[in-house]
Design an enzyme around this catalytic site. Structure first.
Site, PDB file in Angstrom:
ATOM      1  N   GLY A  95       7.230  -1.568  -8.231  1.00 12.98           N
ATOM      2  CA  GLY A  95       6.724  -0.549  -9.136  1.00 12.98           C
ATOM      3  C   GLY A  95       6.045   0.633  -8.471  1.00 12.98           C
ATOM      4  N   THR A  96       6.217   0.798  -7.160  1.00 13.51           N
ATOM      5  CA  THR A  96       5.541   1.913  -6.487  1.00 13.51           C
ATOM      6  C   THR A  96       6.007   3.262  -7.016  1.00 13.51           C
ATOM      7  OG1 THR A  96       7.161   1.734  -4.690  1.00 13.51           O
ATOM      8  CG2 THR A  96       5.030   0.680  -4.347  1.00 13.51           C
ATOM      9  N   GLY A  97       7.300   3.423  -7.227  1.00 15.71           N
ATOM     10  CA  GLY A  97       7.802   4.703  -7.731  1.00 15.71           C
ATOM     11  C   GLY A  97       7.319   4.994  -9.139  1.00 15.71           C
ATOM     12  N   CYS A  98       7.355   3.982 -10.013  1.00 17.25           N
ATOM     13  CA  CYS A  98       6.850   4.141 -11.377  1.00 17.25           C
ATOM     14  C   CYS A  98       5.376   4.534 -11.351  1.00 17.25           C
ATOM     15  CB  CYS A  98       6.997   2.838 -12.157  1.00 17.25           C
ATOM     16  SG  CYS A  98       8.675   2.205 -12.330  1.00 17.25           S
ATOM     17  N   LYS A 118      10.460  11.585  -1.992  1.00 15.17           N
ATOM     18  CA  LYS A 118       9.657  10.529  -1.380  1.00 15.17           C
ATOM     19  C   LYS A 118      10.401   9.920  -0.192  1.00 15.17           C
ATOM     20  CE  LYS A 118       9.728   8.578  -5.340  1.00 15.17           C
ATOM     21  NZ  LYS A 118       9.571   7.715  -6.526  1.00 15.17           N
ATOM     22  N   THR A 163       5.190  -4.189  -3.296  1.00 16.23           N
ATOM     23  CA  THR A 163       5.687  -2.828  -3.499  1.00 16.23           C
ATOM     24  C   THR A 163       6.420  -2.658  -4.830  1.00 16.23           C
ATOM     25  OG1 THR A 163       7.704  -3.418  -2.291  1.00 16.23           O
ATOM     26  CG2 THR A 163       5.921  -2.415  -1.018  1.00 16.23           C
TER      27      THR A 163
END
Length: 276
Positions: free
Chosen positions: A210-213, A176, A208
């Site tokens: 928690g975007t990766g989770c 990412k 933003t």
């Protein structure tokens, strides 16, 4: 009707924007029945993390084995594992018991900059977890930590680093590029079949958390639905990544309207389902 079942193995976020809470919301929004195994309790809010209390590795393993002895899981998302012992225990269970395609988000640093994984756990992820991972979804700093190299600074550097990660054992890598800045957010998907770029307009927002989770659990939810529909077919990650990115894009756009917290607010996991 048989439900597509997705499993999250991750830590808890009391603010609800990341961790298991975000995973379960995402699973529900995308039509998968969510199950969860907790690896850690955190004390955190939208401004940062003040404490982490790890669940003992033996009990993480007991949670997993007990769940998988009864429930058929169609896809698994791994998030914050925290310690080397937990990483090794999760890898051991997944190697022995089927839990569908495994999407691993190697959570190491929160959006706030707080470190969420011990130093020795990074080596354990590299050595024992990647070989049982079907899709690895690191961000730029996480990829650099796993490879022990300098972080990528341009989109052109993403593919070589993703290919280097692929050589460590996962079935596919989605690197990412959100940390790189620019008008577009560019991610790179590398599989045995080649390299694909996926782009979305960058959303100007501070929501933003928690975007990766959320992205990794969205991919897992879509993988669970796909696995339920065609259990013997190999997973085609490219369309699942695109679907998950579409979902996250809408959640990012709508996140600011939630008004949760005074720091990096959460994305809106149910954008389109109920108004902020």
């Amino acid at each position: 009707m048989t439900a597509a079942v997705a499993l999250a193995v991750a830590g808890s976020d009391p603010s609800g924007g990341a961790g298991v809470q975000a995973d379960l919301k995402t699973f529900s929004a995308l039509g998968a029945y969510g199950t969860a195994v907790l690896t850690a309790l955190t004390a955190q809010n939208t401004r940062g993390v003040t404490g982490v209390h790890a669940v003992p590795a033996e009990f993480v393993g007991e949670q997993l084995r007990t769940l998988l002895a009864d429930v058929t899981v169609h896809a698994t998302k791994l998030g914050m594992l925290g310690t080397a012992d937990v990483v090794r225990e999760v890898a051991r269970v997944l190697a022995d018991r089927p839990a569908g395609p495994v999407v691993c988000d190697p959570v190491m640093v929160a959006t706030s900059g707080d470190r969420l994984i011990s130093a020795d756990a990074v080596a354990a992820v590299r050595d024992v977890l990647l070989p049982v991972t079907d899709l690895l979804t690191p961000n730029v700093p996480e990829a650099a930590a796993l490879l022990d190299v300098a972080p990528a600074t341009t989109v052109a550097e993403l593919a070589p680093q993703a290919q280097a990660l692929l050589a460590l054992g996962p079935g596919a890598v989605l690197l990412k590029g959100g940390h790189l800045g620019g008008a577009e957010s560019v991610d790179v998907l590398v599989t045995a079949g080649g390299v694909v770029q996926t782009r979305r307009p960058r959303v100007g927002t501070t929501s933003t958390h928690g975007t990766g989770c959320t992205l990794s659990s969205a991919i897992a939810a879509l993988a669970a639905r796909t696995a339920l529909a065609g259990p013997d077919a190999p997973t085609d990650w490219a369309p699942l990544v695109e679907g998950a990115r579409d979902y996250l894009q809408e959640a990012l756009v709508a996140g600011g309207a939630l008004g949760v917290g005074s720091g990096h607010g959460p994305v809106h996991h149910f954008a389109g389902w109920w108004p902020a």
